[in-house]
Scaffold this active site. Structure first.
Site, short mmCIF file in Angstrom:
data_model
loop_
_atom_site.label_atom_id
_atom_site.label_comp_id
_atom_site.label_asym_id
_atom_site.label_seq_id
_atom_site.Cartn_x
_atom_site.Cartn_y
_atom_site.Cartn_z
N GLY A 107 -5.83 -3.71 7.82
CA GLY A 107 -6.88 -2.69 7.84
C GLY A 107 -7.96 -2.87 8.88
O GLY A 107 -8.42 -1.90 9.48
N ARG A 159 -14.74 -6.47 -0.16
CA ARG A 159 -14.15 -5.99 1.09
C ARG A 159 -13.52 -4.60 0.92
O ARG A 159 -12.79 -4.35 -0.04
CB ARG A 159 -13.08 -6.98 1.55
N THR A 175 -0.73 2.13 7.12
CA THR A 175 -0.53 0.88 6.37
C THR A 175 -0.45 -0.28 7.36
O THR A 175 0.20 -0.17 8.40
CB THR A 175 0.74 0.93 5.50
N GLY A 176 -1.12 -1.36 7.03
CA GLY A 176 -1.12 -2.51 7.94
C GLY A 176 -2.37 -3.32 7.74
O GLY A 176 -3.03 -3.22 6.70
N THR A 210 0.86 -1.18 0.00
CA THR A 210 0.00 0.00 0.00
C THR A 210 0.89 1.24 0.00
O THR A 210 1.98 1.20 0.55
CB THR A 210 -0.82 -0.01 1.30
N GLY A 249 -11.06 -1.89 2.95
CA GLY A 249 -10.12 -1.79 4.08
C GLY A 249 -10.08 -0.40 4.66
O GLY A 249 -10.97 0.42 4.43
N ASP A 250 -9.02 -0.10 5.42
CA ASP A 250 -8.96 1.19 6.11
C ASP A 250 -8.52 2.35 5.22
O ASP A 250 -8.84 3.51 5.50
CB ASP A 250 -8.02 1.10 7.32
#
Lengths: 310, 310
Positions: free
Chosen positions: A228, A202, A225-226, A174, A204-205
């Site tokens: 989410g 889906r 980043t990680g 990301t 994500g964050d």
């Protein structure tokens, strides 16, 4: 007035022994190019909003990162991308989720911010909006890379969704950028292909304002980043801003507290890049590594990948 | 242990002189039924998560509200719904955006929370997930109401998107519920058809964790209603939680500050329903009216619509 930019190319299980020196060189060079692009923009007196967009575009166009060209595959073998951008001066924001075929999702997010009454668009509707505003559209093959296809095949075999970095052999990511311009304004932006083997549309964050992406001149600009889902449950970006605003903590204190204390408590790992209006930068991460780079006032560019990198 | 529930059926330009006594009676009775359903669940020792789901289902099934049956139309004359639910004990959450044909989007959101590795699903993928889990699917006609069709026709004529309540002749609304159960756990949930004449797969604040919906046993449970884009820029639900956690403010102070001070500064109006683990309830709103009701420990049910209602 100070000005500066920080970027990330994703966090995860990034280990020195698993990265060829050739690939490492390519990544460092791509991070440096993104920073140079952003800094040039800021030196020219442009807005932080423009600088984060342009820096991210360079990474979306580079198949080394999980955003734009080179995005990971969904369970169904297609590519659906998420992106968000926010202006710290006006609190205006633009965001897209599950968009296909748009070459630069971050530019689409910026177009939503500038030319729409809405903040968040999704799916086919978001792609229609891109076409109406003459943004670059690419055929699906443009986004495909062989590495990502192998990642999907492995994930399908293991029957699990996975973060772009969770397989130690794959270290893409990301991308995100935060900037402070010469006018004293902040901006943040994030762009991603999401998780390999993701299903069911889906989200994500990354495209969520206050979670993966947030900017406010009163506090800071953040891109995450990680994993989410953990970032969503922790409302990571806005939590850092609130610790600064309501507890008077510094950018460093606030961002480290969220990444090293709060997020691990619920099982989450990853990192953030953050900048404030004084030009302070914080880049904390709890994973093995995070592709990251920063530059203040056009001085030395700092590029790093591993934990012990600096 | 105290227990209780609060619900909303949307905020907006709701004026006494514009509401027939027949319609007013129907709305008050629907709000009361939702509260009774939630309270019965809590009295039986069930979780707050279950209570908010069941309370919301009664409103999704009632065409008076802009959620489930009776949702507003998109620009293209279809119905796409958003919903979210969050557990204050675990911080687990489930959310769906732009979903078609699912009778009870809030139950789909709860199923995402319970049976998925993801938090937020969207579009066709979210509907596929619903089918895989045998949730009730209805043909599009089920959701259609004549009133909503007229609203869309008016909005198309005026070429503007509109909040479900912004037209004074139409007073339907997004629905939400927050609850405290006898085990001391909080939960929050929100469900909506979004804005009449919305386009491009627009996603509002309702399904966004920390914005339209948030629950955390450390602070409070919140569900929002109003012009979603302003709520997104203000990260409303989590902001209230942060004012409590980081500044030590009461639920009432924190929620009133965000609704009456912070949100109007950027041009936003609407309301929230909020509950904490002591069983305090706050229902502030800055619009003309908000459909709302609450009940603590199975005592008197408070139902209200207008500003001067109590």
């Amino acid at each position: 007035m100070p000005f500066g930019i920080a970027i990330h190319g994703g966090a995860g299980t990034i280990l020195r022994e698993k990265l060829t020196s050739e690939k490492e060189k390519a990544i460092r060079s791509a991070l440096e190019f993104a920073i140079q692009t952003g800094t040039k923009c800021l030196q020219d007196g442009e807005t932080a909003l423009k600088a984060v967009e342009l820096a991210i575009r360079t990474m979306e166009d580079n198949p080394l990162f999980n955003a734009g060209k080179g995005s990971v595959f969904t369970h169904q073998g297609i590519i659906e991308m998420d992106a968000a951008i926010m202006c710290g001066q006006t609190l205006n924001a633009g965001s897209v989720a599950g968009v296909r075929g748009v070459k630069n999702p971050i530019t689409l997010a910026k177009t939503v911010l500038e030319k729409s009454d809405f903040i968040m668009l999704s799916g086919k509707g978001a792609a229609d909006f891109a076409k109406q505003h003459q943004l670059d559209i690419e055929p699906l093959e443009y986004f495909f890379t062989e590495d990502r296809l192998q990642q999907l095949k492995k994930a399908l075999k293991k029957q699990k969704v996975q973060l772009d970095h969770s397989d130690q052999e794959d270290k893409y990511g990301t991308v995100g950028a935060v900037a402070l311009d010469q006018h004293g304004n902040l901006a943040a932006a994030t762009s991603t292909g999401g998780m390999t083997n993701k299903r069911y549309g889906r989200i994500g964050d990354s495209p969520l304002i206050g979670i993966g992406t947030y900017a406010n001149n009163e506090t800071c600009a953040i891109s995450c980043t990680g994993h989410g889902e953990y970032f969503m449950r922790s409302v990571v970006a806005y939590d850092i801003a609130c610790l600064m605003e309501y507890k008077g903590w510094s950018l460093q204190q606030a961002s480290e507290h969220v990444i090293f204390e709060k997020l691990p408590k619920i099982g989450g790992s990853g990192g953030v890049i953050a900048i404030d209006t004084q030009g302070n930068i914080a880049l904390p991460f709890s994973s093995k590594g995070m592709y990251r780079a920063s530059q203040i006032n056009g001085e030395d560019i700092h590029v790093a990948i591993f934990k012990d990198d600096e």
